[in-house]
Design a protein around this motif. Structure first.
Motif, PDB file in Angstrom:
ATOM      1  N   MET A   1     -24.993 -17.431  30.033  1.00  0.00           N
ATOM      2  CA  MET A   1     -25.975 -17.438  28.947  1.00  0.00           C
ATOM      3  C   MET A   1     -26.983 -16.299  29.081  1.00  0.00           C
ATOM      4  O   MET A   1     -27.444 -15.762  28.093  1.00  0.00           O
ATOM      5  CB  MET A   1     -26.745 -18.763  28.921  1.00  0.00           C
TER       6      MET A   1
ATOM      7  N   LEU B   1     -26.954 -21.010  20.084  1.00  0.00           N
ATOM      8  CA  LEU B   1     -26.713 -20.147  21.245  1.00  0.00           C
ATOM      9  C   LEU B   1     -27.067 -18.692  20.912  1.00  0.00           C
ATOM     10  O   LEU B   1     -27.009 -18.299  19.754  1.00  0.00           O
ATOM     11  CB  LEU B   1     -25.240 -20.232  21.652  1.00  0.00           C
TER      12      LEU B   1
ATOM     13  N   MET C   1     -29.582 -30.450  26.773  1.00  0.00           N
ATOM     14  CA  MET C   1     -28.117 -30.350  26.800  1.00  0.00           C
ATOM     15  C   MET C   1     -27.640 -30.541  28.236  1.00  0.00           C
ATOM     16  O   MET C   1     -27.299 -29.594  28.932  1.00  0.00           O
ATOM     17  CB  MET C   1     -27.695 -28.978  26.265  1.00  0.00           C
ATOM     18  N   SER C   2     -27.659 -31.793  28.732  1.00  0.00           N
ATOM     19  CA  SER C   2     -27.253 -32.015  30.111  1.00  0.00           C
ATOM     20  C   SER C   2     -25.750 -32.248  30.222  1.00  0.00           C
ATOM     21  O   SER C   2     -25.111 -31.779  31.145  1.00  0.00           O
ATOM     22  CB  SER C   2     -28.026 -33.198  30.704  1.00  0.00           C
TER      23      SER C   2
ATOM     24  N   THR D   1     -22.082 -25.451  28.739  1.00  0.00           N
ATOM     25  CA  THR D   1     -23.108 -26.093  29.568  1.00  0.00           C
ATOM     26  C   THR D   1     -24.415 -25.314  29.380  1.00  0.00           C
ATOM     27  O   THR D   1     -24.467 -24.366  28.602  1.00  0.00           O
ATOM     28  CB  THR D   1     -22.725 -26.086  31.064  1.00  0.00           C
ATOM     29  N   GLU D   2     -25.433 -25.700  30.113  1.00  0.00           N
ATOM     30  CA  GLU D   2     -26.730 -25.057  29.911  1.00  0.00           C
ATOM     31  C   GLU D   2     -26.727 -23.579  30.267  1.00  0.00           C
ATOM     32  O   GLU D   2     -27.364 -22.781  29.607  1.00  0.00           O
ATOM     33  CB  GLU D   2     -27.796 -25.773  30.746  1.00  0.00           C
ATOM     34  N   ASP D   3     -25.994 -23.219  31.339  1.00  0.00           N
ATOM     35  CA  ASP D   3     -26.092 -21.821  31.761  1.00  0.00           C
ATOM     36  C   ASP D   3     -24.838 -20.976  31.534  1.00  0.00           C
ATOM     37  O   ASP D   3     -24.860 -19.777  31.773  1.00  0.00           O
ATOM     38  CB  ASP D   3     -26.547 -21.719  33.225  1.00  0.00           C
TER      39      ASP D   3
ATOM     40  N   PRO E   1     -21.974 -31.462  29.301  1.00  0.00           N
ATOM     41  CA  PRO E   1     -21.301 -30.317  28.682  1.00  0.00           C
ATOM     42  C   PRO E   1     -20.676 -30.706  27.333  1.00  0.00           C
ATOM     43  O   PRO E   1     -20.214 -31.826  27.163  1.00  0.00           O
ATOM     44  CB  PRO E   1     -20.217 -29.934  29.693  1.00  0.00           C
TER      45      PRO E   1
END
Lengths: 141, 108
Positions: free
Chosen positions: A140, A35, A1-2, A68-70, A4
């Motif tokens: 996250m 998630l 998931m690079s 996003t990833e984090d 967003p």
């Protein structure tokens, strides 16, 4: 998931009973993405409070959720009357909602405090007569 | 204890789309923002509110079930929403306190 992921919603300000549509839709989408459930819970509660506020006070607005990833960002934007005293509005129990809103179970003065409680970062930009933009971030981890 | 296990113990079914869900703890409240901020995931939520927003709050707070105390009924359109959103709703003929005491006996 690079890249967003972005979800955009229009919050209908005319119908109090439809408030929550965007939050519930986001919750469903993020569940499908896998998630963590605590992140989804925090995010959907914070967003629902924002939606309710937009319906009660601002005749609706828009909600954007950026994943996003984090972290997940929520941006709530309305063209409502603005918040005259943000510090006061952030106090638990302070509310300017009407009796009708109270009879529906809202107006406890917990909306903004809950949004702060459930997000890791929160900022409010507001201008009287122009509108309010609230940004919330949920990490996250 | 599963939500469906409440049925033989003094609680009545309004709709149980997800009756196998496990209950962990109880929360009581009628002010929806308060409930949403404080109820924990998997709680049984006791309330006397029965409007459409109750279903949204139960969805978002991820409670195991909603229990309407005092024999409060759920309007048909709200029940339909509960079914769409997989929200379990039961009712209890008892007042809130007695409903909570009964749940406590069953859960402990």
């Amino acid at each position: 998931m690079s890249e967003p992921l972005v979800f955009h919603y229009e919050v209908d300000g005319s119908d109090f009973t439809s408030a929550g549509t965007a939050s519930v839709a986001v919750k469903k989408s993020l569940r499908q993405l896998g998630l963590p459930s605590e992140v989804i819970r925090k995010l959907s509660i914070a967003m629902y409070e924002g939606e309710i506020n937009m319906v009660i006070h601002a005749n609706g607005g828009t909600a954007d959720v950026i994943v996003t990833e984090d972290h997940v960002d929520i941006v709530l934007k309305d063209n409502g009357p603005g918040i005259p005293d943000v510090e006061k509005a952030m106090q638990e129990g302070y509310s300017t909602a009407t009796a009708e809103i109270h009879s529906l179970g809202f107006g406890a003065g917990m909306g903004l405090p809950n949004m702060k409680r459930y997000s890791d970062e929160m900022s409010i930009e507001t201008e009287l007569g122009v509108g309010t933009t609230i940004r919330m971030r949920i990490n996250m981890a | 204890m599963k939500v469906s296990d409440l049925l033989n113990n003094g609680f009545l079914e309004i709709t149980l789309p997800d009756g196998d869900r496990e209950i962990d703890g109880v929360y009581i409240g009628d002010l929806l923002s308060w409930v949403m901020g404080r109820a924990s995931q998997d709680n049984a939520w006791i309330t006397i509110m029965s409007n459409i927003n109750v279903i949204a709050v139960a969805t978002l707070a991820d409670t195991a079930c909603v229990i309407l105390a005092e024999d409060v009924d759920l309007p048909e359109d709200v029940k339909a929403q509960a079914e769409i959103k997989d929200i379990n709703v039961l009712k209890s003929p008892l007042p809130i306190y007695e409903t909570a005491v009964r749940l406590h006996e069953l859960l402990s």
